[in-house]
Every structure is written in structure tokens, then in C-alpha cells.
Design a protein around this motif. Structure first.
Motif, PDB file in Angstrom:
ATOM      1  N   ASP A 123       0.862  -1.183   0.000  1.00  0.00           N
ATOM      2  CA  ASP A 123       0.000   0.000   0.000  1.00  0.00           C
ATOM      3  C   ASP A 123       0.900   1.236   0.000  1.00  0.00           C
ATOM      4  O   ASP A 123       1.290   1.746   1.063  1.00  0.00           O
ATOM      5  CB  ASP A 123      -0.927  -0.012   1.213  1.00  0.00           C
ATOM      6  N   ILE A 124       1.223   1.704  -1.179  1.00  0.00           N
ATOM      7  CA  ILE A 124       2.166   2.810  -1.338  1.00  0.00           C
ATOM      8  C   ILE A 124       1.674   4.065  -0.637  1.00  0.00           C
ATOM      9  O   ILE A 124       2.428   4.744   0.058  1.00  0.00           O
ATOM     10  CB  ILE A 124       2.431   3.064  -2.837  1.00  0.00           C
ATOM     11  N   ALA A 125       0.388   4.393  -0.788  1.00  0.00           N
ATOM     12  CA  ALA A 125      -0.153   5.615  -0.191  1.00  0.00           C
ATOM     13  C   ALA A 125      -0.060   5.586   1.337  1.00  0.00           C
ATOM     14  O   ALA A 125       0.322   6.584   1.960  1.00  0.00           O
ATOM     15  CB  ALA A 125      -1.591   5.832  -0.637  1.00  0.00           C
ATOM     16  N   ALA A 126      -0.382   4.455   1.962  1.00  0.00           N
ATOM     17  CA  ALA A 126      -0.329   4.353   3.424  1.00  0.00           C
ATOM     18  C   ALA A 126       1.098   4.484   3.934  1.00  0.00           C
ATOM     19  O   ALA A 126       1.357   5.161   4.932  1.00  0.00           O
ATOM     20  CB  ALA A 126      -0.946   3.040   3.894  1.00  0.00           C
ATOM     21  N   THR A 127       2.041   3.855   3.255  1.00  0.00           N
ATOM     22  CA  THR A 127       3.435   3.924   3.675  1.00  0.00           C
ATOM     23  C   THR A 127       3.979   5.329   3.460  1.00  0.00           C
ATOM     24  O   THR A 127       4.682   5.873   4.317  1.00  0.00           O
ATOM     25  CB  THR A 127       4.285   2.876   2.940  1.00  0.00           C
ATOM     26  N   ALA A 128       3.647   5.943   2.331  1.00  0.00           N
ATOM     27  CA  ALA A 128       4.088   7.319   2.073  1.00  0.00           C
ATOM     28  C   ALA A 128       3.540   8.255   3.140  1.00  0.00           C
ATOM     29  O   ALA A 128       4.277   9.091   3.681  1.00  0.00           O
ATOM     30  CB  ALA A 128       3.639   7.762   0.677  1.00  0.00           C
ATOM     31  N   ASP A 129       2.270   8.117   3.463  1.00  0.00           N
ATOM     32  CA  ASP A 129       1.649   8.977   4.476  1.00  0.00           C
ATOM     33  C   ASP A 129       2.367   8.855   5.818  1.00  0.00           C
ATOM     34  O   ASP A 129       2.588   9.849   6.503  1.00  0.00           O
ATOM     35  CB  ASP A 129       0.162   8.630   4.626  1.00  0.00           C
ATOM     36  N   PHE A 130       2.757   7.647   6.200  1.00  0.00           N
ATOM     37  CA  PHE A 130       3.479   7.419   7.454  1.00  0.00           C
ATOM     38  C   PHE A 130       4.775   8.222   7.488  1.00  0.00           C
ATOM     39  O   PHE A 130       5.064   8.927   8.452  1.00  0.00           O
ATOM     40  CB  PHE A 130       3.761   5.925   7.621  1.00  0.00           C
ATOM     41  N   PHE A 131       5.559   8.136   6.410  1.00  0.00           N
ATOM     42  CA  PHE A 131       6.843   8.839   6.378  1.00  0.00           C
ATOM     43  C   PHE A 131       6.660  10.349   6.256  1.00  0.00           C
ATOM     44  O   PHE A 131       7.449  11.118   6.815  1.00  0.00           O
ATOM     45  CB  PHE A 131       7.736   8.304   5.261  1.00  0.00           C
ATOM     46  N   LEU A 132       5.645  10.798   5.568  1.00  0.00           N
ATOM     47  CA  LEU A 132       5.362  12.230   5.476  1.00  0.00           C
ATOM     48  C   LEU A 132       4.938  12.775   6.837  1.00  0.00           C
ATOM     49  O   LEU A 132       5.417  13.821   7.279  1.00  0.00           O
ATOM     50  CB  LEU A 132       4.258  12.496   4.448  1.00  0.00           C
ATOM     51  N   ARG A 133       4.045  12.077   7.498  1.00  0.00           N
ATOM     52  CA  ARG A 133       3.472  12.533   8.763  1.00  0.00           C
ATOM     53  C   ARG A 133       4.479  12.526   9.909  1.00  0.00           C
ATOM     54  O   ARG A 133       4.560  13.478  10.679  1.00  0.00           O
ATOM     55  CB  ARG A 133       2.287  11.650   9.134  1.00  0.00           C
ATOM     56  N   TYR A 134       5.236  11.450  10.048  1.00  0.00           N
ATOM     57  CA  TYR A 134       6.074  11.304  11.231  1.00  0.00           C
ATOM     58  C   TYR A 134       7.539  11.678  11.031  1.00  0.00           C
ATOM     59  O   TYR A 134       8.237  11.977  11.999  1.00  0.00           O
ATOM     60  CB  TYR A 134       5.978   9.882  11.773  1.00  0.00           C
ATOM     61  N   PHE A 135       8.035  11.638   9.806  1.00  0.00           N
ATOM     62  CA  PHE A 135       9.457  11.878   9.584  1.00  0.00           C
ATOM     63  C   PHE A 135       9.743  13.101   8.731  1.00  0.00           C
ATOM     64  O   PHE A 135      10.889  13.359   8.372  1.00  0.00           O
ATOM     65  CB  PHE A 135      10.116  10.622   9.001  1.00  0.00           C
ATOM     66  N   GLY A 136       8.694  13.857   8.400  1.00  0.00           N
ATOM     67  CA  GLY A 136       8.883  15.121   7.705  1.00  0.00           C
ATOM     68  C   GLY A 136       9.440  15.007   6.301  1.00  0.00           C
ATOM     69  O   GLY A 136      10.003  15.961   5.780  1.00  0.00           O
ATOM     70  N   LEU A 137       9.297  13.820   5.680  1.00  0.00           N
ATOM     71  CA  LEU A 137       9.766  13.692   4.308  1.00  0.00           C
ATOM     72  C   LEU A 137       8.836  14.466   3.383  1.00  0.00           C
ATOM     73  O   LEU A 137       7.690  14.750   3.719  1.00  0.00           O
ATOM     74  CB  LEU A 137       9.835  12.225   3.900  1.00  0.00           C
ATOM     75  N   GLU A 138       9.329  14.806   2.219  1.00  0.00           N
ATOM     76  CA  GLU A 138       8.573  15.559   1.227  1.00  0.00           C
ATOM     77  C   GLU A 138       8.197  14.642   0.066  1.00  0.00           C
ATOM     78  O   GLU A 138       9.044  13.892  -0.435  1.00  0.00           O
ATOM     79  CB  GLU A 138       9.444  16.705   0.714  1.00  0.00           C
ATOM     80  N   LEU A 139       6.949  14.705  -0.341  1.00  0.00           N
ATOM     81  CA  LEU A 139       6.492  13.910  -1.486  1.00  0.00           C
ATOM     82  C   LEU A 139       6.896  14.616  -2.766  1.00  0.00           C
ATOM     83  O   LEU A 139       6.498  15.744  -3.014  1.00  0.00           O
ATOM     84  CB  LEU A 139       4.966  13.728  -1.437  1.00  0.00           C
ATOM     85  N   ARG A 140       7.698  13.947  -3.591  1.00  0.00           N
ATOM     86  CA  ARG A 140       8.121  14.505  -4.869  1.00  0.00           C
ATOM     87  C   ARG A 140       7.293  13.963  -6.022  1.00  0.00           C
ATOM     88  O   ARG A 140       7.092  14.629  -7.017  1.00  0.00           O
ATOM     89  CB  ARG A 140       9.605  14.195  -5.124  1.00  0.00           C
TER      90      ARG A 140
END
Length: 127
Positions: free
Chosen positions: A12-29
Motif C-alpha cells: 500500500d504505497i499511499a499508506a506507507t508514504a503517508d506514514f513517512f510524510l506525517r512522522y518523519f517530515g519527508l517531502e512527497l516529490r
């Protein structure tokens, strides 16, 4: 030499991406559901790529394998940042290993991101 990217197979790409965006401050490119890929960046320019499992490369993710075969780690600037992130994750019912603890000269804990990705969160005193 600088590490350029890491690519993780997740169901589940969206769920995993959301986790890293929300908790680790990564930026979605990039988020491309059609081809099954998200590209995230950290503040140092390293990419984390989240991909659908590809049969030509073995075709399995860690959920399908039911095993955590590797982990990734984030180093935070302050020991208190580790404590604060642990509190946020625990409050959101994320899978955390337990409270932060003194391990290998640092202060850290582990959590599991969607996709069964083991994540180490830590701080180490500067030398």
C-alpha cells in the motif's frame, strides 16, 4: 560519494508514504499510482522510493514474506525529539517496540511502518 536512494516494495504505497510524510517530515516529490511508485525526499536530498513489488525482481514485499528482513534508521537532532516522536506514534497506535532506551551509545526505539518496514528512530551524542 553520497547515498542517492532506497527503494522499498510495499503493498500500500499511499499508506506507507503517508506514514513517512506525517512522522518523519519527508517531502512527497512524486506519487504515481498507475505505475505503483512514490518518491519521497529527506532534507539531505536522499530519496526513499516506495514501489509495488515487481515479479522480475522477486515480487515480494515484507508483508507477503511475513518477515522483516532489513530496517532503516533516522537520526534526530535532539534526544528529546526521539521522546516526542515516540509519544506521537504511540498516541496514534503505531506499532512501536517500547519506550526509547539507551542502546549502543544512543537513545532509540523501533517502530513498524505500513508495509512491515522496521524503522529505527534515534539520537546519538555528537563526538
Amino acid at each position: 560519494m553520497r547515498l542517492n536512494h532506497l527503494d522499498f516494495y510495499v503493498p500500500d504505497i499511499a499508506a506507507t508514504a503517508d506514514f513517512f510524510l506525517r512522522y518523519f517530515g519527508l517531502e512527497l516529490r512524486e506519487m504515481n499510482e498507475r505505475i505503483g511508485r512514490a518518491i519521497l525526499h529527506d532534507d539531505q536530498g536522499t530519496e526513499i522510493v516506495l514501489s509495488r513489488p515487481l515479479p522480475k525482481f522477486g515480487g515480494a514485499d515484507q508483508v507477503e514474506l511475513r518477515w522483516q528482513t532489513y530496517h532503516i534508521g533516522f537520526v534526530l537532532a535532539e534526544r528529546s525529539d526521539v521522546d516526542q516522536l515516540h509519544i506521537r506514534l504511540a498516541a496514534d497506535d503505531a506499532a512501536v517496540s517500547g519506550p526509547p532506551a539507551a542502546i549502543r551509545g544512543g537513545w532509540l526505539f523501533y517502530c513498524t511502518a505500513p508495509g512491515n518496514l522496521l524503522v529505527e528512530v534515534g539520537w546519538r551524542p555528537s563526538s
